[in-house]
Design an enzyme around this catalytic site. Structure first.
Site, PDB file in Angstrom:
ATOM      1  N   HIS A 199      -2.812   2.710  -5.886  1.00 47.97           N
ATOM      2  CA  HIS A 199      -3.256   1.361  -5.427  1.00 47.97           C
ATOM      3  C   HIS A 199      -3.558   0.429  -6.499  1.00 47.97           C
ATOM      4  CE1 HIS A 199      -5.023  -0.623  -1.859  1.00 47.97           C
ATOM      5  NE2 HIS A 199      -6.040  -0.817  -2.348  1.00 47.97           N
ATOM      6  N   HIS A 256      -3.978  -9.634   3.647  1.00 46.77           N
ATOM      7  CA  HIS A 256      -5.327  -9.687   3.789  1.00 46.77           C
ATOM      8  C   HIS A 256      -5.959 -10.539   4.941  1.00 46.77           C
ATOM      9  CE1 HIS A 256      -6.227  -8.536  -0.844  1.00 46.77           C
ATOM     10  NE2 HIS A 256      -6.162  -7.386  -0.149  1.00 46.77           N
ATOM     11  N   LYS A 278      -2.639  -2.924   7.759  1.00 43.81           N
ATOM     12  CA  LYS A 278      -3.668  -2.405   8.516  1.00 43.81           C
ATOM     13  C   LYS A 278      -4.013  -3.355   9.652  1.00 43.81           C
ATOM     14  CE  LYS A 278      -6.487  -0.737   4.564  1.00 43.81           C
ATOM     15  NZ  LYS A 278      -7.798  -0.915   3.554  1.00 43.81           N
ATOM     16  N   TYR A 328      -9.443 -11.026  -6.694  1.00 45.82           N
ATOM     17  CA  TYR A 328      -8.670 -11.335  -8.064  1.00 45.82           C
ATOM     18  C   TYR A 328      -8.684 -12.355  -8.896  1.00 45.82           C
ATOM     19  CZ  TYR A 328      -6.280  -7.547  -5.461  1.00 45.82           C
ATOM     20  OH  TYR A 328      -6.054  -6.565  -4.735  1.00 45.82           O
ATOM     21  N   ARG A 365      -1.074  -2.061  -6.784  1.00 45.57           N
ATOM     22  CA  ARG A 365      -1.074  -3.102  -5.783  1.00 45.57           C
ATOM     23  C   ARG A 365      -1.976  -4.267  -6.315  1.00 45.57           C
ATOM     24  NH1 ARG A 365      -1.347  -4.826  -0.124  1.00 45.57           N
ATOM     25  NH2 ARG A 365      -3.173  -5.255   0.553  1.00 45.57           N
ATOM     26  N   ARG A 397       1.235  -1.169   0.053  1.00 47.10           N
ATOM     27  CA  ARG A 397       0.110  -0.018  -0.016  1.00 47.10           C
ATOM     28  C   ARG A 397       1.024   1.293  -0.090  1.00 47.10           C
ATOM     29  NH1 ARG A 397      -2.102  -3.460   3.740  1.00 47.10           N
ATOM     30  NH2 ARG A 397      -4.266  -4.276   3.376  1.00 47.10           N
TER      31      ARG A 397
END
Length: 307
Positions: free
Chosen positions: A252, A278, A184, A287, A255, A161
């Site tokens: 972004h 994730h 995150k 994806y 990524r 990110r």
């Protein structure tokens, strides 16, 4: 207009504090939750026309939830945003029901509005390579050009990110073969660093006029302060305009391109999940939809029976 009761306001503040403490939620996430739930509390207070502590929240019925959702849609809130708001309200009710001892089933069983999920918009492989080569042309200062190339290469080459790339410090240089990234929710992951990224960062460090300090940001702004995301966003905007790329070609998107291109080359979904950081595999599975969409596009264009 009835004001939200102090009891409801205090309960919301306690809930947000608990999320921040237990889940290490980002400030932006907390702010979004606060906005969503405050909007709901304001509506329910007005809907019942009274300020009686938490009592109105406990006796909400299906029709009341539907009235709130209809009100939100009526003022132009999209289905996607309303689904997010409902999710925040449900989380708040789970916490509140446990604390106050009431049944939150009415709220928890409320159905979110349907909407079509936006799939990630990755760049084509050739476009990603050309973009990195063209980024260097956006600045007349050699060290700034080298800096921008280094950041963009990290986004695409390592799936970082933009906030993660810009949080690197002098202690991370020279870049090792693997980086320990905190993403995150303070979730930590190990990310391999490709040779191209190490070369790009080393080139930037040799050209950078500002001293490399252990606790200072690795990537510097013109005057030596920390580089801000907006600077990289502007470089991407200028580059995509020069190349005629769509508006979805953002930092972004690099990524997303990293993940999609790995998957297309036979990468394992679980491994890609770890590389991206994730928490849920379902997030990474988006994806696979991207890859399927690309395959279907090729099929429609190329297969004799598709026309």
């Amino acid at each position: 207009m009835s004001a939200i009761s102090p009891a409801a306001t205090d309960a919301l503040a306690e809930w947000l504090a608990s999320i921040k403490a237990l889940n290490s939620a980002a400030d932006n996430t907390i702010a979004a939750y606060q906005t969503d739930v405050l909007g709901y509390l304001a509506f329910i207070t007005q809907h019942f026309g009274e300020e009686t502590g938490l009592a109105p929240l406990k006796r909400v019925q299906v029709r009341d939830v539907r009235a709130w959702m209809a009100h939100e849609r009526g003022r132009g809130v999209s289905a996607r945003s309303l689904a997010r708001s409902l999710s925040a309200v449900k989380s708040f009710y789970r916490w509140l029901a446990e604390r106050e001892g009431f049944d939150p089933t009415v709220i928890l069983s409320a159905r979110a509005p349907r909407f079509q999920k936006k799939l990630p918009r990755p760049l084509a492989i050739d476009a990603a390579k050309t973009l990195i080569d063209t980024v260097e042309m956006q600045s007349g200062k050699e060290w700034v050009a080298a800096r921008d190339v280094a950041v963009i290469t990290l986004l695409y080459g390592c799936g970082l990110r933009i906030s993660e790339a810009l949080s690197l410090t002098g202690t991370d240089a020279p870049l090792p073969e693997v980086l320990r990234i905190t993403g995150k929710g303070n979730k930590e992951r190990i990310v391999p660093v490709i040779d191209a990224a190490r070369v790009a960062v080393n080139r930037y460090l040799r050209a950078c006029p500002h001293p490399l300090e252990p606790d200072a940001p690795l990537f510097r702004a013109i005057r030596g302060g920390p580089l801000r995301p907006r600077a990289i966003q502007k470089v991407m905007e200028a580059t995509r305009l020069q190349l005629g790329l769509p508006a979805t070609a953002t930092p972004h998107a690099l990524r997303h391109s990293f993940a999609t291109h790995l998957l297309g080359a036979g990468g394992d979904l679980r491994a890609i999940q770890e590389l991206l950081g994730h928490a849920s595999l379902s997030t990474t599975q988006a994806y696979t939809s991207v890859d399927t969409a690309r395959l279907m596009e090729v099929y429609e264009k190329a297969h004799p029976k598709a026309r």
